[in-house]
Motif scaffolding. Structure first.
Motif, short mmCIF file in Angstrom:
data_model
loop_
_atom_site.label_atom_id
_atom_site.label_comp_id
_atom_site.label_asym_id
_atom_site.label_seq_id
_atom_site.Cartn_x
_atom_site.Cartn_y
_atom_site.Cartn_z
N THR A 99 72.08 26.62 -1.67
CA THR A 99 71.89 25.92 -2.24
C THR A 99 70.06 25.65 -1.93
O THR A 99 70.63 25.81 -1.54
N GLU A 109 79.35 19.48 -5.84
CA GLU A 109 79.10 20.48 -6.29
C GLU A 109 78.00 20.82 -7.47
O GLU A 109 77.58 21.82 -7.47
N TYR A 110 77.90 20.05 -7.61
CA TYR A 110 76.28 19.92 -8.60
C TYR A 110 74.65 20.46 -8.19
O TYR A 110 74.41 20.46 -8.57
N GLN A 111 75.16 20.07 -6.96
CA GLN A 111 73.79 19.95 -5.83
C GLN A 111 73.81 21.73 -5.37
O GLN A 111 73.07 22.28 -5.04
N ASP A 113 73.68 26.28 -6.73
CA ASP A 113 73.92 26.96 -7.96
C ASP A 113 74.24 28.62 -8.27
O ASP A 113 74.58 28.75 -9.04
#
Length: 125
Positions: A99, A109-111, A113
């Motif tokens: 990221t 994990e959403y942080q 890409d």
């Protein structure tokens, strides 16, 4: 577009060591944070640790702190996960993630890409 390719997984006995590699391409990574996550069968993806590419600052999850070490090779755009004193509970698919411009610790994990395809690590007892 960022491409991440993990390698180095395999079967190891408890107490042993293994080093995973994550080859990164497609960008200049000086502003990136590279993370490692793992996912065991039937469990949610777990944060292992990360490294800020520019500073080399590392941060680890509690379950691996003191046993795992993350490093990077600027010349070859590769991030490593050195795993020592492995336990059967470390068995999982390990993923590399990237990221740019991370705020905070980067445990989620959403942080991230960009993700690699994962590499299997199996620790036998």
């Amino acid at each position: 577009q960022v491409q991440l390719v993990e390698s180095g997984g395999g079967l190891v006995q408890a107490g042993g060591s293994l080093r995973l590699s994550c080859a990164a391409s497609g960008r200049t990574f000086s502003m990136y944070t590279m993370g490692w996550f793992r996912q065991a069968p039937g469990k949610e993806r777990e944060f292992v640790g990360n490294i800020r590419w520019s500073s080399g600052f590392t941060y680890y999850g509690d379950s691996v702190k003191g046993r795992f070490t993350i490093s990077r090779d600027n010349k070859n755009n590769t991030v490593y996960l050195q795993m020592n004193s492995l336990k059967p509970e470390d068995t999982a698919v390990y993923y590399c993630a990237a990221t740019k411009g991370l705020y905070g610790l980067g445990r989620g994990e959403y942080q991230y890409d960009s993700w690699g395809q994962g590499t299997q690590v199996t620790v036998s007892s």
